[in-house]
Design a protein around this motif. Sequence first.
Motif, PDB file in Angstrom:
ATOM      1  N   PHE A   8       0.980  -1.217   0.016  1.00 10.58           N
ATOM      2  CA  PHE A   8      -0.228   0.196  -0.182  1.00 10.58           C
ATOM      3  C   PHE A   8       0.646   1.133  -0.315  1.00 10.58           C
ATOM      4  O   PHE A   8       0.625   2.799  -0.549  1.00 10.58           O
ATOM      5  CB  PHE A   8      -1.227   0.406   1.244  1.00 10.58           C
ATOM      6  N   LEU A   9       1.973   1.200   0.255  1.00  9.96           N
ATOM      7  CA  LEU A   9       3.090   2.612   0.227  1.00  9.96           C
ATOM      8  C   LEU A   9       3.108   2.615  -1.399  1.00  9.96           C
ATOM      9  O   LEU A   9       3.510   3.883  -1.130  1.00  9.96           O
ATOM     10  CB  LEU A   9       4.527   1.948   0.631  1.00  9.96           C
ATOM     11  N   PRO A  13       2.087   8.473  -3.386  1.00 11.68           N
ATOM     12  CA  PRO A  13       1.742   9.793  -4.273  1.00 11.68           C
ATOM     13  C   PRO A  13       0.498  10.072  -4.171  1.00 11.68           C
ATOM     14  O   PRO A  13       0.255  11.338  -4.252  1.00 11.68           O
ATOM     15  CB  PRO A  13       2.805   9.601  -5.446  1.00 11.68           C
ATOM     16  N   LEU A  14      -0.886   9.381  -3.684  1.00 15.98           N
ATOM     17  CA  LEU A  14      -1.979   9.972  -3.475  1.00 15.98           C
ATOM     18  C   LEU A  14      -2.244  11.001  -2.630  1.00 15.98           C
ATOM     19  O   LEU A  14      -2.843  11.811  -2.697  1.00 15.98           O
ATOM     20  CB  LEU A  14      -3.080   8.638  -3.096  1.00 15.98           C
ATOM     21  N   ALA A  15      -1.498  11.169  -2.336  1.00 10.82           N
ATOM     22  CA  ALA A  15      -1.199  12.658  -0.600  1.00 10.82           C
ATOM     23  C   ALA A  15      -1.546  13.291  -1.386  1.00 10.82           C
ATOM     24  O   ALA A  15      -1.569  15.119  -1.165  1.00 10.82           O
ATOM     25  CB  ALA A  15      -0.391  12.252   0.303  1.00 10.82           C
ATOM     26  N   VAL A  66      -4.688  11.832   3.365  1.00  7.49           N
ATOM     27  CA  VAL A  66      -5.001  11.190   2.563  1.00  7.49           C
ATOM     28  C   VAL A  66      -3.470  10.083   3.136  1.00  7.49           C
ATOM     29  O   VAL A  66      -3.449   8.966   2.811  1.00  7.49           O
ATOM     30  CB  VAL A  66      -4.732  11.814   0.947  1.00  7.49           C
ATOM     31  N   LEU A  67      -2.482  10.834   3.491  1.00  9.17           N
ATOM     32  CA  LEU A  67      -1.387  10.522   3.795  1.00  9.17           C
ATOM     33  C   LEU A  67      -1.526   8.823   5.107  1.00  9.17           C
ATOM     34  O   LEU A  67      -1.164   8.136   5.091  1.00  9.17           O
ATOM     35  CB  LEU A  67      -0.077  10.897   4.195  1.00  9.17           C
ATOM     36  N   PHE A  68      -2.538   9.901   6.039  1.00 13.04           N
ATOM     37  CA  PHE A  68      -3.536   8.857   6.737  1.00 13.04           C
ATOM     38  C   PHE A  68      -3.802   7.432   6.343  1.00 13.04           C
ATOM     39  O   PHE A  68      -3.573   6.631   7.015  1.00 13.04           O
ATOM     40  CB  PHE A  68      -2.983   9.536   7.897  1.00 13.04           C
ATOM     41  N   LEU A  69      -4.307   7.613   5.342  1.00 17.35           N
ATOM     42  CA  LEU A  69      -5.786   6.863   4.854  1.00 17.35           C
ATOM     43  C   LEU A  69      -4.539   5.581   4.407  1.00 17.35           C
ATOM     44  O   LEU A  69      -4.631   4.020   4.886  1.00 17.35           O
ATOM     45  CB  LEU A  69      -6.262   6.755   4.383  1.00 17.35           C
ATOM     46  N   VAL A  70      -3.693   6.318   3.714  1.00 16.40           N
ATOM     47  CA  VAL A  70      -2.724   4.840   2.880  1.00 16.40           C
ATOM     48  C   VAL A  70      -2.229   3.878   4.162  1.00 16.40           C
ATOM     49  O   VAL A  70      -1.528   2.960   4.001  1.00 16.40           O
ATOM     50  CB  VAL A  70      -1.477   5.673   1.899  1.00 16.40           C
ATOM     51  N   LEU A  71      -1.572   5.176   4.740  1.00 12.94           N
ATOM     52  CA  LEU A  71      -0.632   4.578   5.937  1.00 12.94           C
ATOM     53  C   LEU A  71      -0.949   2.779   6.637  1.00 12.94           C
ATOM     54  O   LEU A  71      -0.720   2.338   7.251  1.00 12.94           O
ATOM     55  CB  LEU A  71      -0.222   5.824   7.033  1.00 12.94           C
ATOM     56  N   PHE A  72      -3.172   3.797   6.921  1.00 14.23           N
ATOM     57  CA  PHE A  72      -3.561   2.349   7.284  1.00 14.23           C
ATOM     58  C   PHE A  72      -3.858   1.933   7.283  1.00 14.23           C
ATOM     59  O   PHE A  72      -3.126   0.564   7.908  1.00 14.23           O
ATOM     60  CB  PHE A  72      -5.095   3.736   8.015  1.00 14.23           C
ATOM     61  N   PHE A  73      -3.886   1.269   5.852  1.00 17.75           N
ATOM     62  CA  PHE A  73      -3.766   0.146   5.206  1.00 17.75           C
ATOM     63  C   PHE A  73      -2.404  -0.521   5.206  1.00 17.75           C
ATOM     64  O   PHE A  73      -2.366  -1.546   4.768  1.00 17.75           O
ATOM     65  CB  PHE A  73      -4.868   0.673   3.767  1.00 17.75           C
ATOM     66  N   ALA A  74      -1.167  -0.041   4.987  1.00 21.10           N
ATOM     67  CA  ALA A  74       0.324  -0.338   5.513  1.00 21.10           C
ATOM     68  C   ALA A  74      -0.514  -1.129   6.613  1.00 21.10           C
ATOM     69  O   ALA A  74       0.685  -1.638   6.895  1.00 21.10           O
ATOM     70  CB  ALA A  74       0.917   0.627   4.993  1.00 21.10           C
ATOM     71  N   VAL A 647      -3.032   5.429  14.308  1.00 19.73           N
ATOM     72  CA  VAL A 647      -3.179   6.159  13.294  1.00 19.73           C
ATOM     73  C   VAL A 647      -4.705   6.718  12.764  1.00 19.73           C
ATOM     74  O   VAL A 647      -5.517   7.341  11.733  1.00 19.73           O
ATOM     75  CB  VAL A 647      -2.907   5.145  12.098  1.00 19.73           C
ATOM     76  N   LEU A 648      -5.260   5.329  12.819  1.00 19.69           N
ATOM     77  CA  LEU A 648      -7.320   5.750  12.454  1.00 19.69           C
ATOM     78  C   LEU A 648      -8.078   7.220  13.891  1.00 19.69           C
ATOM     79  O   LEU A 648      -8.471   7.930  12.912  1.00 19.69           O
ATOM     80  CB  LEU A 648      -7.845   4.335  13.053  1.00 19.69           C
ATOM     81  N   GLY A 649      -7.468   6.938  14.944  1.00 21.15           N
ATOM     82  CA  GLY A 649      -7.522   8.198  15.252  1.00 21.15           C
ATOM     83  C   GLY A 649      -7.004   9.209  14.974  1.00 21.15           C
ATOM     84  O   GLY A 649      -8.002  10.418  14.891  1.00 21.15           O
ATOM     85  N   LEU A 650      -6.730   9.347  14.652  1.00 17.97           N
ATOM     86  CA  LEU A 650      -5.178  10.479  13.940  1.00 17.97           C
ATOM     87  C   LEU A 650      -6.560  11.356  12.702  1.00 17.97           C
ATOM     88  O   LEU A 650      -6.943  12.118  12.858  1.00 17.97           O
ATOM     89  CB  LEU A 650      -4.590  10.616  13.151  1.00 17.97           C
ATOM     90  N   ILE A 651      -7.197   9.865  12.283  1.00 12.85           N
ATOM     91  CA  ILE A 651      -7.839  10.020  10.760  1.00 12.85           C
ATOM     92  C   ILE A 651      -9.608  10.250  11.220  1.00 12.85           C
ATOM     93  O   ILE A 651      -9.118  11.496  10.349  1.00 12.85           O
ATOM     94  CB  ILE A 651      -8.014   8.922   9.879  1.00 12.85           C
ATOM     95  N   PHE A 652      -9.457  10.102  12.442  1.00 13.69           N
ATOM     96  CA  PHE A 652     -10.863  10.921  12.365  1.00 13.69           C
ATOM     97  C   PHE A 652     -11.016  12.173  13.957  1.00 13.69           C
ATOM     98  O   PHE A 652     -11.322  13.287  12.910  1.00 13.69           O
ATOM     99  CB  PHE A 652     -11.250  10.115  14.570  1.00 13.69           C
TER     100      PHE A 652
END
Length: 667
Positions: A8-9, A13-15, A66-74, A647-652
């Motif tokens: 997922f990394l 670049p989607l960020a 977007v960055l944290f979403l990618v990191l969450f799935f990674a 990471v999920l908490g930070l996304i929220f």
Amino acid sequence: MSFFSKIFLYFLPLASIPLIIHLLSKSRIRTVEFSSLKFLIKLKNDAIRKLKLRQLILLIIRTLLVLFLVLFFARPYLIDGNQEIYPVRGDLFFLLVDNSHSMNERVQDNTLLNKKITEIRELAQFFEFPIELKIIYASEPKNIIEMGKIDDREAFQKILNAAPATFAEGDLVESINSLKKYGMDNKIINAKLWVVSDFQKTDGLDRCLEELGQAENIQPVFFPVSHSGFNHAISHVTFPRQILEVNKNIRIQSKLEYWQEFHETKLSLFIEGQRVAQDISKNTGATFDFEFLPLKSGPLTGYLSLPDDNLPEDNRYYFSLNIPEKLDLLLVSRQVQSSYLEKALTAGKKSLLQVTSISPEILAMENLEDYDVLIFHNISELPELYVARFKDFLAGGKGIVVLPGMNGSISEYNNFWHKQMGLPIWKRNLVGDGESYLRLKNINTSHPIFSQIWQNKESFKATAQFFAIPEFERYGTVLIDYNNGSPFLTETKERKLMLIAAFITASESNLQLTGFFPVLMQQTVLYLANFSQSLANYTIGDTLRYSCSDMDQMAKFRMKTPDNRSFLLDFDKTSQNLIFKDTNLPGFYKLYLEDKLVQNYAVNISSHETLGEFISGPELDQKKLSVYSEGPLTNGPKTNREIGSLVLGLIFLLLLAETYLARINRN
């Protein structure tokens, strides 16, 4: 920090999407109607500044979302920095194992390789499975074995138990280069690599290890193996240039290598299983000379042997000789005087040297592979198609002798034999006046052609008289001169092509009437046909070949290995040879046609594997490489803590902030 799902990394670049949208929206111009300009100054100094600040913060928040979403799935996780040598869940793990001969040293009823494999098995308790495993063995440096997904420790240990110990040469440099190429071709990132080896020194190994330590896509850890046992080895055996004949002594030379420290030891020579000589090595770096007397012709086997030590397999060096029963010679000539050559070649050796005489016109009908030596008399030039055939003939370890003719064309000779085949330039013919003639001098009696002929090498004097000679340039190795300095017998640099610069007709010389002429011709063809330096030395892993032109006989050949197993041979369509590839043991491989022994092949351990120079663990430390020290295992890595929930908490929180700022901007 590392990741369980590194794939997922690639979406990082989607960020940049929020920034791209922001830049595109700025290019749009919107018309707004208003009634008065008196509020613009205040708007510029206050509201616009706040609006731009909120937009910038909003852009940063959306980018982080977007960055944290990618990191969450990674699936990120944290581990202690010193514990990153261990593979964890989802890792790509390379294991490079040096399974070469030198790793077979015995230590307390075990080998160094098995000892290190046992240590790796114990370290597996600290792995986090599943992992993606790929193995490369130094004995097969270009073969990366895909083991696939390994789900648990037991499966990993089972794979380690199957690690093959070999007597082959290990190539760490080629193995590492294969891994680097694999990493580049497959765009590998953040893979782990363990290298298990004694790091036996080879050209380029130091630099290769340093480059591997600096690699960004692979994290290497080195597991050095230390040699502590006593080992002497026979590194190589050579046969000085000589002619092999029945009832003539054969010289053999050998050299020893050692590990740790040198000990006085005995070196024995065995011929056909019987010890015929022995010497004691008292100092390092010495070369040992032996002589033995072959009493019969045909295949002959022998070996040099040392007493057993911690690595006994390299204490023997096998060799195979063939004392010829007969040699087939092809004489190509235009003149009747070639009968002198036939008589000289067969005088006293008719059973050994068998001569076939032909004219050059029917040379194309002959299969050159049926002959050991080609003799060309008074043949100035041949069609160019013979150049490749002659070079293949020479490359096969056979020889060619050339004698010019009095009426031969100098220009034609130089065009074919000099330019195409590499013989010296024929400059001109020298003819004496009246009773003047030339003699031979400066005979190299130490050369194999003459070394076993005269007891007193200083007393030899040639009695032949030469009234006309072909004068050639000095080139290659001149074995005999005329007394005017012109070369008489020349050996080219390739050593399988010789020139006899003389006219063997009654009006030009009496060489053919002297007792020296048969000696000269016979020793020359024996030397070219039986040049012992051309003996093939095979090492573990080499392919054995046998040329067989009879297709009906091919299925009747069998190869017997040193452990007495019998195998059929394969057929190589490219070389048209029978081949045998399973040379994984040192010793004699015997080729049989039904029940008849056809050929012996001596296969030895590579001389590189007998050298006692290694890169030690402290040396690897000095290169600032990651080295796992030998010794008892300590605590393994701490439990890896997955931080996906953080990471999920930070996304929220970022979503709440984005919603609030977006509403303010709309108002």
